[in-house]
Write a protein that holds these residues in place. Structure first.
Motif, PDB file in Angstrom:
ATOM      1  N   GLU A   1      30.705  -6.499 117.037  1.00 45.81           N
ATOM      2  CA  GLU A   1      31.502  -5.451 117.673  1.00 45.81           C
ATOM      3  C   GLU A   1      32.579  -4.928 116.724  1.00 45.81           C
ATOM      4  O   GLU A   1      32.777  -3.719 116.587  1.00 45.81           O
ATOM      5  N   CYS A   2      33.246  -5.821 116.028  1.00 46.13           N
ATOM      6  CA  CYS A   2      34.304  -5.421 115.084  1.00 46.13           C
ATOM      7  C   CYS A   2      33.703  -4.724 113.860  1.00 46.13           C
ATOM      8  O   CYS A   2      34.260  -3.727 113.387  1.00 46.13           O
ATOM      9  N   ARG A   3      32.593  -5.218 113.363  1.00 42.26           N
ATOM     10  CA  ARG A   3      31.932  -4.564 112.224  1.00 42.26           C
ATOM     11  C   ARG A   3      31.490  -3.158 112.597  1.00 42.26           C
ATOM     12  O   ARG A   3      31.640  -2.218 111.808  1.00 42.26           O
ATOM     13  N   ASN A   4      30.973  -2.999 113.812  1.00 44.14           N
ATOM     14  CA  ASN A   4      30.570  -1.668 114.273  1.00 44.14           C
ATOM     15  C   ASN A   4      31.775  -0.733 114.397  1.00 44.14           C
ATOM     16  O   ASN A   4      31.686   0.454 114.087  1.00 44.14           O
ATOM     17  N   TYR A   5      32.898  -1.276 114.835  1.00 43.29           N
ATOM     18  CA  TYR A   5      34.108  -0.458 114.966  1.00 43.29           C
ATOM     19  C   TYR A   5      34.605  -0.019 113.580  1.00 43.29           C
ATOM     20  O   TYR A   5      34.994   1.137 113.395  1.00 43.29           O
ATOM     21  N   ILE A   6      34.568  -0.913 112.630  1.00 40.92           N
ATOM     22  CA  ILE A   6      34.956  -0.573 111.257  1.00 40.92           C
ATOM     23  C   ILE A   6      34.041   0.528 110.725  1.00 40.92           C
ATOM     24  O   ILE A   6      34.505   1.500 110.121  1.00 40.92           O
ATOM     25  N   HIS A   7      32.749   0.385 110.971  1.00 43.33           N
ATOM     26  CA  HIS A   7      31.784   1.403 110.538  1.00 43.33           C
ATOM     27  C   HIS A   7      32.069   2.746 111.228  1.00 43.33           C
ATOM     28  O   HIS A   7      32.036   3.802 110.588  1.00 43.33           O
ATOM     29  N   TYR A   8      32.359   2.697 112.517  1.00 46.40           N
ATOM     30  CA  TYR A   8      32.689   3.913 113.272  1.00 46.40           C
ATOM     31  C   TYR A   8      33.898   4.622 112.652  1.00 46.40           C
ATOM     32  O   TYR A   8      33.885   5.838 112.464  1.00 46.40           O
ATOM     33  N   LEU A   9      34.940   3.866 112.312  1.00 43.59           N
ATOM     34  CA  LEU A   9      36.138   4.471 111.719  1.00 43.59           C
ATOM     35  C   LEU A   9      35.848   5.054 110.341  1.00 43.59           C
ATOM     36  O   LEU A   9      36.434   6.070 109.954  1.00 43.59           O
ATOM     37  N   GLU A  10      34.938   4.436 109.627  1.00 44.45           N
ATOM     38  CA  GLU A  10      34.560   4.972 108.321  1.00 44.45           C
ATOM     39  C   GLU A  10      33.773   6.274 108.492  1.00 44.45           C
ATOM     40  O   GLU A  10      34.019   7.252 107.780  1.00 44.45           O
ATOM     41  N   GLU A  11      32.865   6.298 109.440  1.00 47.74           N
ATOM     42  CA  GLU A  11      32.098   7.513 109.719  1.00 47.74           C
ATOM     43  C   GLU A  11      33.010   8.643 110.207  1.00 47.74           C
ATOM     44  O   GLU A  11      32.765   9.811 109.917  1.00 47.74           O
ATOM     45  N   ALA A  12      34.061   8.284 110.927  1.00 46.82           N
ATOM     46  CA  ALA A  12      35.019   9.270 111.451  1.00 46.82           C
ATOM     47  C   ALA A  12      36.042   9.688 110.397  1.00 46.82           C
ATOM     48  O   ALA A  12      36.965  10.443 110.686  1.00 46.82           O
TER      49      ALA A  12
ATOM     50  N   ILE B   1      38.377   7.977 109.105  1.00 47.82           N
ATOM     51  CA  ILE B   1      39.693   7.352 109.275  1.00 47.82           C
ATOM     52  C   ILE B   1      39.854   6.254 108.227  1.00 47.82           C
ATOM     53  O   ILE B   1      40.921   6.078 107.662  1.00 47.82           O
ATOM     54  N   LEU B   2      38.773   5.541 107.947  1.00 50.72           N
ATOM     55  CA  LEU B   2      38.764   4.556 106.865  1.00 50.72           C
ATOM     56  C   LEU B   2      37.957   5.113 105.703  1.00 50.72           C
ATOM     57  O   LEU B   2      36.914   5.730 105.904  1.00 50.72           O
ATOM     58  N   THR B   3      38.458   4.890 104.510  1.00 53.03           N
ATOM     59  CA  THR B   3      37.693   5.183 103.299  1.00 53.03           C
ATOM     60  C   THR B   3      36.983   3.891 102.903  1.00 53.03           C
ATOM     61  O   THR B   3      37.254   2.824 103.482  1.00 53.03           O
TER      62      THR B   3
ATOM     63  N   VAL C   1      40.624  -3.791 104.831  1.00 45.53           N
ATOM     64  CA  VAL C   1      40.574  -4.347 106.187  1.00 45.53           C
ATOM     65  C   VAL C   1      39.759  -5.632 106.189  1.00 45.53           C
ATOM     66  O   VAL C   1      40.191  -6.654 106.738  1.00 45.53           O
ATOM     67  N   ILE C   2      38.600  -5.597 105.559  1.00 41.73           N
ATOM     68  CA  ILE C   2      37.745  -6.787 105.518  1.00 41.73           C
ATOM     69  C   ILE C   2      38.448  -7.925 104.777  1.00 41.73           C
ATOM     70  O   ILE C   2      38.451  -9.071 105.248  1.00 41.73           O
ATOM     71  N   ASP C   3      39.080  -7.617 103.652  1.00 42.40           N
ATOM     72  CA  ASP C   3      39.833  -8.645 102.911  1.00 42.40           C
ATOM     73  C   ASP C   3      40.945  -9.235 103.775  1.00 42.40           C
ATOM     74  O   ASP C   3      41.177 -10.448 103.768  1.00 42.40           O
ATOM     75  N   CYS C   4      41.643  -8.375 104.494  1.00 44.85           N
ATOM     76  CA  CYS C   4      42.740  -8.850 105.350  1.00 44.85           C
ATOM     77  C   CYS C   4      42.227  -9.739 106.474  1.00 44.85           C
ATOM     78  O   CYS C   4      42.830 -10.765 106.784  1.00 44.85           O
ATOM     79  N   ILE C   5      41.118  -9.359 107.087  1.00 45.43           N
ATOM     80  CA  ILE C   5      40.542 -10.185 108.149  1.00 45.43           C
ATOM     81  C   ILE C   5      40.126 -11.540 107.585  1.00 45.43           C
ATOM     82  O   ILE C   5      40.435 -12.586 108.165  1.00 45.43           O
ATOM     83  N   MET C   6      39.447 -11.516 106.454  1.00 43.63           N
ATOM     84  CA  MET C   6      38.951 -12.763 105.865  1.00 43.63           C
ATOM     85  C   MET C   6      40.102 -13.666 105.410  1.00 43.63           C
ATOM     86  O   MET C   6      40.016 -14.880 105.505  1.00 43.63           O
ATOM     87  N   SER C   7      41.180 -13.070 104.937  1.00 37.24           N
ATOM     88  CA  SER C   7      42.303 -13.892 104.457  1.00 37.24           C
ATOM     89  C   SER C   7      43.109 -14.497 105.601  1.00 37.24           C
ATOM     90  O   SER C   7      43.905 -15.399 105.373  1.00 37.24           O
ATOM     91  N   LEU C   8      42.902 -14.021 106.814  1.00 35.82           N
ATOM     92  CA  LEU C   8      43.575 -14.648 107.955  1.00 35.82           C
ATOM     93  C   LEU C   8      43.055 -16.056 108.178  1.00 35.82           C
ATOM     94  O   LEU C   8      43.779 -16.914 108.649  1.00 35.82           O
ATOM     95  N   ASP C   9      41.777 -16.266 107.859  1.00 39.19           N
ATOM     96  CA  ASP C   9      41.166 -17.591 107.975  1.00 39.19           C
ATOM     97  C   ASP C   9      41.447 -18.206 109.341  1.00 39.19           C
ATOM     98  O   ASP C   9      41.859 -19.347 109.457  1.00 39.19           O
TER      99      ASP C   9
END
Length: 157
Positions: free
Chosen positions: A84-95, A97-99, A106-114
């Motif tokens: 669900e989160c990966r799809n949302y990230i993809h949606y924002l990239e398609e829109a 909003i995310l480059t 974003v992915i680095d930040c999520i992964m570094s939260l551990d």
């Protein structure tokens, strides 16, 4: 740790992004709020890392952003970032909003939260923090903020 990051974002960062924070003062305040010192240290390091991500040279960023790129998540990322989160990230990239660059941040930040798998609502706020701290993403931040606030108010376009 994510709760501390959200607390700091809501209390300090969103209010005045030019304000310099005294790390010891913030640590003391967070400890008074009941947070553990080790979690506070990790959260402050995470925020420091986020700030450093944004200091990348514009030329390097432009080179990293490919219009035709497609993100393949590795097994560890798939475990920590729900479909669900990966799809949302993809949606924002398609829109637009995310480059590709901010997506990777974003992915680095999520992964570094551990901290295991985050729910979509947490990921939305994390993306907002990434965009807020990126001087190049002012418009994208405002777009996402508007989307999140309209959704919370029950207005869906």
């Amino acid at each position: 740790m994510f709760e501390i990051i959200m607390y700091l974002f809501e209390s300090y960062i969103q209010v005045d992004q030019t304000m310099e924070l005294d790390t010891q003062e913030v640590t003391d305040e967070l400890m008074q709020e009941g947070f553990q010192k080790s979690d506070i240290t990790k959260a402050l390091a995470w925020l420091d890392n986020l700030a450093n991500m944004h200091s990348q040279e514009p030329q390097t960023r432009a080179t990293a952003e490919k219009k035709t790129s497609h993100r393949i998540y590795n097994k560890q990322e798939q475990r920590q970032i729900s479909l669900e989160c990966r799809n949302y990230i993809h949606y924002l990239e398609e829109a637009k909003i995310l480059t590709t660059h901010t997506r990777e941040m974003v992915i680095d930040c999520i992964m570094s939260l551990d901290s295991g798998e985050l729910i979509l609502e947490d990921v939305k706020w994390l993306i907002l923090m990434v965009l807020f701290n990126d001087p190049v993403s002012d418009d994208a931040f405002l777009q996402l903020e508007s989307m999140l606030m309209d959704f919370e108010d029950g207005l869906i376009h």
